[in-house]
Design a protein around this motif. Structure first.
Motif, PDB file in Angstrom:
ATOM      1  N   VAL A 121      -1.433  30.477   1.584  1.00 58.93           N
ATOM      2  CA  VAL A 121      -2.673  29.022   0.565  1.00 58.93           C
ATOM      3  C   VAL A 121      -2.463  28.465  -0.439  1.00 58.93           C
ATOM      4  O   VAL A 121      -2.981  27.403  -0.014  1.00 58.93           O
ATOM      5  N   SER A 122      -1.385  28.587  -1.057  1.00 54.86           N
ATOM      6  CA  SER A 122      -0.738  27.875  -2.090  1.00 54.86           C
ATOM      7  C   SER A 122      -0.268  26.018  -0.912  1.00 54.86           C
ATOM      8  O   SER A 122      -0.317  25.526  -1.524  1.00 54.86           O
ATOM      9  N   GLN A 123       0.766  26.318   0.103  1.00 55.05           N
ATOM     10  CA  GLN A 123       0.718  24.850   1.201  1.00 55.05           C
ATOM     11  C   GLN A 123      -0.726  24.698   1.284  1.00 55.05           C
ATOM     12  O   GLN A 123      -0.336  23.425   1.281  1.00 55.05           O
ATOM     13  N   ALA A 124      -1.776  25.110   1.786  1.00 52.23           N
ATOM     14  CA  ALA A 124      -2.882  23.918   1.789  1.00 52.23           C
ATOM     15  C   ALA A 124      -3.917  23.371   0.489  1.00 52.23           C
ATOM     16  O   ALA A 124      -4.351  22.246   0.732  1.00 52.23           O
ATOM     17  N   ALA A 125      -3.496  24.042   0.088  1.00 51.71           N
ATOM     18  CA  ALA A 125      -4.097  23.956  -1.956  1.00 51.71           C
ATOM     19  C   ALA A 125      -3.005  22.515  -2.396  1.00 51.71           C
ATOM     20  O   ALA A 125      -3.654  21.634  -3.162  1.00 51.71           O
ATOM     21  N   ILE A 126      -1.746  22.354  -1.911  1.00 50.05           N
ATOM     22  CA  ILE A 126      -1.049  21.358  -2.925  1.00 50.05           C
ATOM     23  C   ILE A 126      -1.495  20.169  -2.674  1.00 50.05           C
ATOM     24  O   ILE A 126      -1.490  19.473  -4.100  1.00 50.05           O
ATOM     25  N   PRO A 127      -1.646  19.290  -1.904  1.00 55.22           N
ATOM     26  CA  PRO A 127      -1.973  17.617  -1.653  1.00 55.22           C
ATOM     27  C   PRO A 127      -3.419  17.900  -2.840  1.00 55.22           C
ATOM     28  O   PRO A 127      -3.147  16.611  -3.812  1.00 55.22           O
ATOM     29  N   TYR A 128      -3.987  19.180  -2.677  1.00 55.49           N
ATOM     30  CA  TYR A 128      -4.957  18.466  -3.869  1.00 55.49           C
ATOM     31  C   TYR A 128      -4.952  18.915  -5.203  1.00 55.49           C
ATOM     32  O   TYR A 128      -5.333  18.491  -6.312  1.00 55.49           O
ATOM     33  N   LEU A 129      -3.822  19.756  -5.592  1.00 54.74           N
ATOM     34  CA  LEU A 129      -3.835  19.878  -6.568  1.00 54.74           C
ATOM     35  C   LEU A 129      -2.727  19.271  -7.093  1.00 54.74           C
ATOM     36  O   LEU A 129      -2.969  18.971  -8.998  1.00 54.74           O
ATOM     37  N   GLU A 130      -1.722  18.352  -6.514  1.00 56.86           N
ATOM     38  CA  GLU A 130      -1.056  17.225  -7.491  1.00 56.86           C
ATOM     39  C   GLU A 130      -2.723  16.233  -7.546  1.00 56.86           C
ATOM     40  O   GLU A 130      -2.353  15.425  -8.261  1.00 56.86           O
ATOM     41  N   GLN A 131      -3.432  16.353  -6.924  1.00 64.19           N
ATOM     42  CA  GLN A 131      -4.392  14.886  -7.667  1.00 64.19           C
ATOM     43  C   GLN A 131      -5.173  15.298  -8.644  1.00 64.19           C
ATOM     44  O   GLN A 131      -5.757  14.556  -9.227  1.00 64.19           O
ATOM     45  N   SER A 132      -4.739  16.143  -9.239  1.00 63.18           N
ATOM     46  CA  SER A 132      -5.870  17.288 -10.627  1.00 63.18           C
ATOM     47  C   SER A 132      -5.372  16.599 -11.459  1.00 63.18           C
ATOM     48  O   SER A 132      -4.178  15.940 -11.854  1.00 63.18           O
ATOM     49  N   PRO A 133      -5.691  15.569 -12.046  1.00 67.03           N
ATOM     50  CA  PRO A 133      -5.299  14.562 -13.115  1.00 67.03           C
ATOM     51  C   PRO A 133      -4.955  14.945 -14.097  1.00 67.03           C
ATOM     52  O   PRO A 133      -3.470  14.081 -14.958  1.00 67.03           O
ATOM     53  N   GLY A 135      -2.322  17.928 -14.047  1.00 65.04           N
ATOM     54  CA  GLY A 135      -1.824  18.970 -13.325  1.00 65.04           C
ATOM     55  C   GLY A 135      -2.474  19.702 -12.836  1.00 65.04           C
ATOM     56  O   GLY A 135      -3.062  20.449 -13.065  1.00 65.04           O
ATOM     57  N   GLY A 136      -1.386  20.115 -12.037  1.00 62.96           N
ATOM     58  CA  GLY A 136      -3.135  21.396 -10.928  1.00 62.96           C
ATOM     59  C   GLY A 136      -1.538  22.902 -11.265  1.00 62.96           C
ATOM     60  O   GLY A 136      -0.599  22.328 -11.835  1.00 62.96           O
ATOM     61  N   VAL A 137      -2.649  23.577 -11.222  1.00 62.15           N
ATOM     62  CA  VAL A 137      -1.858  24.988 -11.626  1.00 62.15           C
ATOM     63  C   VAL A 137      -2.373  25.427 -10.832  1.00 62.15           C
ATOM     64  O   VAL A 137      -3.681  26.205  -9.971  1.00 62.15           O
ATOM     65  N   ILE A 138      -1.253  26.623 -10.409  1.00 66.21           N
ATOM     66  CA  ILE A 138      -1.299  27.686  -9.673  1.00 66.21           C
ATOM     67  C   ILE A 138      -1.117  28.863 -10.371  1.00 66.21           C
ATOM     68  O   ILE A 138      -0.137  28.733 -11.472  1.00 66.21           O
ATOM     69  N   VAL A 139      -2.072  29.938 -10.397  1.00 60.56           N
ATOM     70  CA  VAL A 139      -1.425  31.356 -11.215  1.00 60.56           C
ATOM     71  C   VAL A 139      -1.725  32.392  -9.815  1.00 60.56           C
ATOM     72  O   VAL A 139      -3.236  32.561  -9.551  1.00 60.56           O
ATOM     73  N   ASN A 140      -0.223  33.216  -9.184  1.00 59.81           N
ATOM     74  CA  ASN A 140      -0.292  33.798  -8.854  1.00 59.81           C
ATOM     75  C   ASN A 140      -0.591  35.417  -9.380  1.00 59.81           C
ATOM     76  O   ASN A 140       0.156  35.069 -10.372  1.00 59.81           O
ATOM     77  N   MET A 141      -1.158  36.256  -8.833  1.00 57.37           N
ATOM     78  CA  MET A 141      -1.260  37.341  -9.137  1.00 57.37           C
ATOM     79  C   MET A 141       0.085  38.600  -8.683  1.00 57.37           C
ATOM     80  O   MET A 141      -0.136  38.943  -7.522  1.00 57.37           O
ATOM     81  N   SER A 142       0.492  39.122 -10.318  1.00 55.14           N
ATOM     82  CA  SER A 142       1.766  40.125  -9.437  1.00 55.14           C
ATOM     83  C   SER A 142       0.942  41.770  -9.433  1.00 55.14           C
ATOM     84  O   SER A 142      -0.521  41.557 -10.076  1.00 55.14           O
ATOM     85  N   SER A 143       1.994  42.427 -10.475  1.00 58.00           N
ATOM     86  CA  SER A 143       1.623  43.723 -10.796  1.00 58.00           C
ATOM     87  C   SER A 143       3.188  44.082 -11.577  1.00 58.00           C
ATOM     88  O   SER A 143       4.253  43.891 -11.701  1.00 58.00           O
ATOM     89  N   CYS A 144       2.553  44.980 -12.403  1.00 58.73           N
ATOM     90  CA  CYS A 144       3.448  45.519 -13.147  1.00 58.73           C
ATOM     91  C   CYS A 144       4.873  46.816 -12.273  1.00 58.73           C
ATOM     92  O   CYS A 144       5.632  46.876 -12.296  1.00 58.73           O
ATOM     93  N   ARG A 145       4.518  46.936 -10.604  1.00 60.61           N
ATOM     94  CA  ARG A 145       4.451  47.592  -9.881  1.00 60.61           C
ATOM     95  C   ARG A 145       6.143  46.536  -9.225  1.00 60.61           C
ATOM     96  O   ARG A 145       6.396  47.123  -8.426  1.00 60.61           O
ATOM     97  N   ALA A 146       6.250  45.422  -9.833  1.00 59.89           N
ATOM     98  CA  ALA A 146       7.406  44.391  -9.394  1.00 59.89           C
ATOM     99  C   ALA A 146       8.505  45.303 -10.215  1.00 59.89           C
ATOM    100  O   ALA A 146       9.183  45.246  -9.006  1.00 59.89           O
ATOM    101  N   THR A 147       8.301  45.259 -10.835  1.00 66.81           N
ATOM    102  CA  THR A 147       9.731  46.435 -11.549  1.00 66.81           C
ATOM    103  C   THR A 147       9.321  47.392 -12.386  1.00 66.81           C
ATOM    104  O   THR A 147      10.457  48.229 -12.767  1.00 66.81           O
ATOM    105  N   GLN A 148       8.431  48.124 -12.483  1.00 66.80           N
ATOM    106  CA  GLN A 148       8.364  49.768 -12.773  1.00 66.80           C
ATOM    107  C   GLN A 148       7.162  50.146 -11.104  1.00 66.80           C
ATOM    108  O   GLN A 148       6.184  49.799 -10.597  1.00 66.80           O
TER     109      GLN A 148
END
Length: 278
Positions: A121-133, A135-148
């Motif tokens: 999804v990030s790949q597909a969105a990059i060209p459009y996010l780059e055009q955001s006045p 600056g584009g932003v990606i917020v990905n969702m991890s979890s506490c289970r990445a470390t616990q």
């Protein structure tokens, strides 16, 4: 015009809360989910009942499987056609059996949805996010289970830890036009953010690796949860979906442009409590 958010996993749970909270604050939102029944319930029944009529034009939706590159491309195009841009991409994508008893194909499926799906999804969105006045932003969702960890969560843990590493690398590669952040929730009760009538039986839910592990339904936040569980958190309660939505809004719109590559643990302080078996 207001900021445009593109949200994956918006049919239920944290994704649904996020869409609702952003709409209530006046942002424009494009919702996607692989589960069309959940997505339709959210967009046809739930959101129109809580969002004022003048804001109904601020959201659009389409079914999208993050494992299907063609569906992703079409959904991104529909968002841009509907709202003219994408400014913030917010991505929200089980466990209980020992790993030597789990087919490798199940491990690969979870990695494909949570980690590779985030990449696609990030790949597909990059060209459009780059055009955001601003600056584009990606917020990905991890979890506490990445470390616990709890037992038998290898695939989920690997996928979420992978998202954190992927996001750090993306922040370096995509700057300065795009900033990348990770939100890592702890225990967040979003059971009421599902339509009970749409849920299959519990055994079917547990066998469906595309669903998150918290598959039960409750009529209200915190229903059936013990006081001890709340007291185990330094803030005195478990999380709400709104707690995560505030962080996504902050990182996507309010942060100011000088932050990227970070992971923000939103767990009510639970991970900071030293705990040994009694």
């Amino acid at each position: 015009m207001s900021t445009v958010f593109f949200i994956t996993g918006a049919g239920s749970g944290i994704g649904r809360v996020l869409a609702r909270e952003l709409l209530l604050k006046g942002y424009r939102v494009f919702l996607t989910d692989y589960n069309n029944a959940f997505l339709e319930d959210t967009c046809v029944a739930h959101l129109p009942s809580v969002v004022s009529c003048d804001k109904h034009v601020n959201f659009q939706w389409v079914q999208m499987n993050v494992c299907d590159a063609e569906q992703i491309t079409k959904a991104i195009a529909q968002c841009v056609q509907a709202f003219g841009s994408i400014d913030v991409l917010s991505q929200y994508m089980r466990a209980g059996v020992r790993m030597d008893q789990v087919p490798t194909s199940d491990f690969e499926k979870i990695i494909s949805v949570n980690l590779i799906g985030t990449y696609r999804v990030s790949q597909a969105a990059i060209p459009y996010l780059e055009q955001s006045p601003g600056g584009g932003v990606i917020v990905n969702m991890s979890s506490c289970r990445a470390t616990q960890q709890s037992k038998h969560g290898e695939a989920y843990a690997a996928s979420k830890a992978g998202i954190e590493g992927l996001s750090m690398s993306m922040a370096v590669s995509l700057g300065p036009k795009i900033r990348v952040h990770v939100v890592s929730p702890g225990m967040v009760d979003v059971r009421c953010e599902r339509n009970e009538s749409l849920l299959p039986d519990v055994q079917t839910l547990r066998a469906d690796l595309n669903r998150d592990f918290q598959s039960e339904y409750a009529p209200a936040w915190g229903a059936g949860k013990s006081d001890a569980l709340s007291e185990a958190h330094p803030v005195g309660r478990i999380g709400r979906g709104e707690d995560i939505a505030r962080w996504v809004e902050f990182l996507g719109v309010l942060e100011g442009g000088f932050t990227t590559g970070g992971t923000y643990l939103v767990d009510g302080g639970y991970s900071k409590v030293l705990s040994y078996p009694s």
